[in-house]
Design an enzyme around this catalytic site. Structure first.
Site, PDB file in Angstrom:
ATOM      1  N   LYS A  10       1.362   4.292  -2.811  1.00  0.00           N
ATOM      2  CA  LYS A  10       1.136   5.710  -2.487  1.00  0.00           C
ATOM      3  C   LYS A  10       2.332   6.563  -2.921  1.00  0.00           C
ATOM      4  O   LYS A  10       2.165   7.692  -3.369  1.00  0.00           O
ATOM      5  CB  LYS A  10       0.860   5.881  -0.991  1.00  0.00           C
ATOM      6  CG  LYS A  10      -0.511   5.390  -0.574  1.00  0.00           C
ATOM      7  CD  LYS A  10      -1.582   6.331  -1.101  1.00  0.00           C
ATOM      8  CE  LYS A  10      -2.943   5.704  -1.164  1.00  0.00           C
ATOM      9  NZ  LYS A  10      -3.959   6.570  -1.778  1.00  0.00           N
TER      10      LYS A  10
ATOM     11  N   TYR B 129       0.839  -1.205   0.000  1.00  0.00           N
ATOM     12  CA  TYR B 129       0.000   0.000   0.000  1.00  0.00           C
ATOM     13  C   TYR B 129       0.875   1.258   0.000  1.00  0.00           C
ATOM     14  O   TYR B 129       0.679   2.172  -0.805  1.00  0.00           O
ATOM     15  CB  TYR B 129      -0.896  -0.046   1.238  1.00  0.00           C
ATOM     16  CG  TYR B 129      -1.658   1.217   1.549  1.00  0.00           C
ATOM     17  CD1 TYR B 129      -2.681   1.674   0.726  1.00  0.00           C
ATOM     18  CD2 TYR B 129      -1.369   1.964   2.705  1.00  0.00           C
ATOM     19  CE1 TYR B 129      -3.398   2.817   1.037  1.00  0.00           C
ATOM     20  CE2 TYR B 129      -2.076   3.106   3.019  1.00  0.00           C
ATOM     21  CZ  TYR B 129      -3.090   3.531   2.180  1.00  0.00           C
ATOM     22  OH  TYR B 129      -3.788   4.675   2.484  1.00  0.00           O
TER      23      TYR B 129
HETATM   24  P1  NAD Z   1     -12.186   3.140   2.111  1.00  0.00           P
HETATM   25  O1  NAD Z   1     -11.624   1.773   1.979  1.00  0.00           O
HETATM   26  O2  NAD Z   1     -13.078   3.434   3.248  1.00  0.00           O
HETATM   27  O3  NAD Z   1     -12.977   3.516   0.777  1.00  0.00           O
HETATM   28  C1  NAD Z   1     -12.469   3.224  -0.508  1.00  0.00           C
HETATM   29  C2  NAD Z   1     -13.619   3.090  -1.463  1.00  0.00           C
HETATM   30  O4  NAD Z   1     -13.067   2.729  -2.738  1.00  0.00           O
HETATM   31  C3  NAD Z   1     -14.621   1.990  -1.068  1.00  0.00           C
HETATM   32  O5  NAD Z   1     -15.928   2.528  -0.998  1.00  0.00           O
HETATM   33  C4  NAD Z   1     -14.501   0.962  -2.190  1.00  0.00           C
HETATM   34  O6  NAD Z   1     -15.738   0.359  -2.531  1.00  0.00           O
HETATM   35  C5  NAD Z   1     -13.967   1.820  -3.332  1.00  0.00           C
HETATM   36  N1  NAD Z   1     -13.265   1.050  -4.350  1.00  0.00           N
HETATM   37  C6  NAD Z   1     -12.461  -0.025  -4.203  1.00  0.00           C
HETATM   38  N2  NAD Z   1     -12.045  -0.462  -5.404  1.00  0.00           N
HETATM   39  C7  NAD Z   1     -12.589   0.359  -6.324  1.00  0.00           C
HETATM   40  C8  NAD Z   1     -12.531   0.446  -7.737  1.00  0.00           C
HETATM   41  N3  NAD Z   1     -11.856  -0.446  -8.473  1.00  0.00           N
HETATM   42  N4  NAD Z   1     -13.183   1.451  -8.351  1.00  0.00           N
HETATM   43  C9  NAD Z   1     -13.911   2.340  -7.636  1.00  0.00           C
HETATM   44  N5  NAD Z   1     -14.040   2.296  -6.311  1.00  0.00           N
HETATM   45  C10 NAD Z   1     -13.367   1.323  -5.656  1.00  0.00           C
HETATM   46  O7  NAD Z   1     -10.969   4.155   2.036  1.00  0.00           O
HETATM   47  P2  NAD Z   1     -10.876   5.620   2.670  1.00  0.00           P
HETATM   48  O8  NAD Z   1     -10.430   5.461   4.063  1.00  0.00           O
HETATM   49  O9  NAD Z   1     -12.111   6.388   2.374  1.00  0.00           O
HETATM   50  O10 NAD Z   1      -9.637   6.194   1.851  1.00  0.00           O
HETATM   51  C11 NAD Z   1      -9.772   7.076   0.758  1.00  0.00           C
HETATM   52  C12 NAD Z   1      -8.390   7.517   0.304  1.00  0.00           C
HETATM   53  O11 NAD Z   1      -7.704   8.146   1.394  1.00  0.00           O
HETATM   54  C13 NAD Z   1      -7.480   6.371  -0.155  1.00  0.00           C
HETATM   55  O12 NAD Z   1      -6.670   6.821  -1.213  1.00  0.00           O
HETATM   56  C14 NAD Z   1      -6.620   6.107   1.059  1.00  0.00           C
HETATM   57  O13 NAD Z   1      -5.377   5.572   0.692  1.00  0.00           O
HETATM   58  C15 NAD Z   1      -6.456   7.506   1.618  1.00  0.00           C
HETATM   59  N6  NAD Z   1      -6.138   7.504   3.053  1.00  0.00           N
HETATM   60  C16 NAD Z   1      -7.064   7.141   3.984  1.00  0.00           C
HETATM   61  C17 NAD Z   1      -6.723   7.154   5.331  1.00  0.00           C
HETATM   62  C18 NAD Z   1      -7.720   6.777   6.396  1.00  0.00           C
HETATM   63  O14 NAD Z   1      -7.337   6.690   7.580  1.00  0.00           O
HETATM   64  N7  NAD Z   1      -8.990   6.566   6.056  1.00  0.00           N
HETATM   65  C19 NAD Z   1      -5.440   7.555   5.730  1.00  0.00           C
HETATM   66  C20 NAD Z   1      -4.507   7.871   4.757  1.00  0.00           C
HETATM   67  C21 NAD Z   1      -4.872   7.883   3.412  1.00  0.00           C
HETATM   68  C1  AKB Z   2      -4.362   2.530   6.695  1.00  0.00           C
HETATM   69  O1  AKB Z   2      -4.248   2.242   7.900  1.00  0.00           O
HETATM   70  O2  AKB Z   2      -4.086   1.764   5.767  1.00  0.00           O
HETATM   71  C2  AKB Z   2      -4.818   3.930   6.356  1.00  0.00           C
HETATM   72  C3  AKB Z   2      -3.647   4.835   6.170  1.00  0.00           C
HETATM   73  C4  AKB Z   2      -2.938   5.368   7.343  1.00  0.00           C
HETATM   74  O3  AKB Z   2      -3.285   5.133   5.066  1.00  0.00           O
HETATM   75  N1  AKB Z   2      -5.699   4.394   7.370  1.00  0.00           N
END
Ligand code: NAD
Ligand code: AKB
Length: 308
Positions: free
Chosen positions: A141, A137
């Protein structure tokens, strides 16, 4: 257009974007059906896989899209279980978004993560340091940040992104990440009064409340282009930092009788490879970033949100 709109961040981001720009002007898309998240039913929704670039291009034209907020991704824990899928969706999806943006003259928001840092980074991660993540992952990124920079430098696609810490929110469950324990613990505390935590009590990670993350996202996207510097596709932003024990103790202060056991599983390894703190001085300097939520405020907001 928001990709991955039914996920943890999408649920809150779509709501805020619709408040700001009008319900009909924000197209939510995801690979899942909208029934999975009725919270985004107040505006247009389409099924879209981010690796289907032809459908993405058609939708952008049909809805006269001007910016893509690209949230679709496979997070760290699922990514280690399914590394090929993680590469395909995270890298392939980002390429589709950037190519669509180049062809249609769109702005792009593509978030990065604290997972870009590896065990060799200082425990307070600076904006600029070698990025050698251990997880698949994290590697995707780093590639995403590099691709976004390339499309800015070579094609003048206005790409921007934040390196989110672990995000804590209540409107939608967290999905397949390592920092998910900091969300699950609230659900378990309210439902059962007990949580078996999958990282050790002394595990410290950078975290942030969703309201700060969404505000930061909107502020970055609204900042004049001349305020955005070389960190444009992966600005460090810091909220707060706490150990799993400190979080459990803060919840126990508000929920009588709450108990927590610490039973680390393989997600401990991913957590240990990430920094403890984030140095966000570049974001503060460039576009005046400042977090607002401390631990007590987060615990109160989570308990109130989940109790409604
Ligand atoms: P999440 O897993 O809650 O949501 C991701 C969504 O993407 C899901 O609804 C899933 O159905 C959808 N998805 C998966 N495969 C897909 C595809 N092929 N086409 C379209 N949709 C698809 O993730 P999140 O926490 O909302 O994260 C969103 C972004 O933020 C990501 O890029 C993640 O890396 C980044 N991020 C999140 C966090 C966190 O703590 N939530 C932290 C750092 C970075
Ligand atoms: C994870 O734990 O994978 C995410 C992130 C920190 O990107 N919440």
């Amino acid at each position: 257009m928001v990709t991955g709109a039914l996920g943890q961040i999408g649920t809150d981001l779509v709501e805020e974007l619709r408040k700001k720009y009008g319900n009909d002007n924000i197209l939510a898309t995801d690979i899942r059906k909208i029934e999975d998240n009725p919270g985004v039913e107040n505006g247009p929704f389409e099924i879209l896989s981010v690796i289907d670039s032809d459908s993405m291009d058609n939708m952008v034209k049909e809805y006269d899209i001007q910016a893509i907020y690209h949230l679709a991704a496979i997070l760290s824990a699922t990514g280690e279980e399914k590394p090929e899928l993680c590469k395909k969706i995270n890298v392939g999806g980002t390429v589709s978004v950037l190519e669509t943006a180049k062809k249609n003259n769109l702005r792009v928001y593509a978030p990065s993560s604290i997972a870009v840092f590896g065990p060799d980074a200082p425990k307070t991660a600076p904006q600029i340091t070698p990025l050698n993540p251990k997880t698949m992952y994290g590697k995707t990124k780093v590639i995403g940040e590099n691709l976004a920079n390339e499309y800015w430098h070579n094609y003048r696609v206005d790409t921007r992104g934040l390196r989110y810490p672990g995000l804590i929110s209540w409107k939608s469950p967290a999905g397949g990440g390592t920092t998910d324990y900091a969300v699950e613990i609230f659900h378990a505390a309210l439902e059962k009064g007990h949580y078996d935590c999958f990282v050790d009590s002394n595990t410290r990670l950078p975290m942030m409340y969703i309201d700060d993350a969404i505000r930061g996202t909107l502020e970055l996207m609204e900042a004049p282009i001349n305020e955005i510097g070389n960190s444009r596709s992966g600005y460090n932003i810091s909220g707060l930092s706490f150990t799993a024990q400190q979080l459990a103790d803060s919840i126990a202060e508000k929920i009588d009788g709450f108990t927590c056991n610490f039973i680390p599983d393989k997600r401990q390894i991913y957590a240990d490879s990430w920094p403890d703190y984030i140095d966000d001085s570049q974001a503060k300097e460039d576009w005046k970033w400042k977090a607002q939520f401390n631990l007590e405020k987060i615990v109160d907001s989570m308990i109130e949100g989940l109790s409604d």
